[in-house]
Design an enzyme around this catalytic site. Sequence first.
Site, mmCIF file in Angstrom:
data_model
loop_
_atom_site.group_PDB
_atom_site.id
_atom_site.type_symbol
_atom_site.label_atom_id
_atom_site.label_comp_id
_atom_site.label_asym_id
_atom_site.label_seq_id
_atom_site.Cartn_x
_atom_site.Cartn_y
_atom_site.Cartn_z
ATOM 1 N N HIS A 43 85.778 38.714 23.573
ATOM 2 C CA HIS A 43 84.982 38.304 24.387
ATOM 3 C C HIS A 43 85.335 36.430 23.451
ATOM 4 O O HIS A 43 84.195 36.240 22.416
ATOM 5 C CB HIS A 43 83.437 38.641 24.652
ATOM 6 N N GLU A 70 86.458 38.545 28.727
ATOM 7 C CA GLU A 70 85.221 37.996 28.665
ATOM 8 C C GLU A 70 85.021 36.972 28.418
ATOM 9 O O GLU A 70 85.245 36.549 27.284
ATOM 10 C CB GLU A 70 84.438 39.298 28.768
ATOM 11 N N HIS A 190 76.381 45.562 27.961
ATOM 12 C CA HIS A 190 75.181 44.701 26.981
ATOM 13 C C HIS A 190 74.100 46.081 26.870
ATOM 14 O O HIS A 190 73.126 46.409 27.269
ATOM 15 C CB HIS A 190 74.506 43.806 27.736
#
Length: 248
Positions: A43, A70, A190
Amino acid sequence: MTRLSVNINKIATIRNARGGNNPNLVQVALDCERFGAQGITVHPRPDERHIRYQDVLDLKEVVTTEFNIEGNPDERFIELVKRVKPEQVTLVPDAPDAITSNAGWDTIRHADHLRRLVDTFQSDGIRVSIFVDADERMVEGAKAVGSDRIELYTEPYAAHYVDNRDMAIAPFVRAARKANELGIELNAGHDLSLENLRFFDEQIPGLKEVSIGHALICDALYFGLENTIQMYLRCLSSEAPGGLAGLH
């Protein structure tokens, strides 16, 4: 079996704290694959406080499992993803100064923007996943803009798991059933951990992939990276009891 993609952002955070190349991010990614991970997630953020844009280019040369990039699709991110052409891009609406992702897209309000992004990436053969809250309307919106997958934002589930896991999982089950009904594939991520992952995987129909970074890297400090990856994989398998029971 649900696939495990290991997010290696925290490895980059440790490296960047002292400069140099220790730990070696590329080597850790290769080790994760060797230890059983079925994907690598990164990310990159605009300030490059953990994953650097050059890291993404370096990883593309060596990652042999599914590579998932991401992030918030600003212009630089879009250019990077189109250059690297990973198997999957996950669109996340996090602000540049966000510590971590903290909400999914409003796929209805941002439908036109998301539709353009989906078309942009799919034209290069990249699977698109949109990060959403466990809300059936947001799932419908993701389907409407042509996304291949959604990724359910699971922090609310993790936060309430200990108090009442059945109540915590309920909106995610509804969202997953809506995704199954619409024919859009399903990821999640998450704050998933050894404590809550098995129950989530058992309850969510059609779950394709989980992306896990922070908890997995923290566990690896105690159990070792190879052992930890195997423990998470066992949480995603029907062959063994809960995660910590798999410690060897």
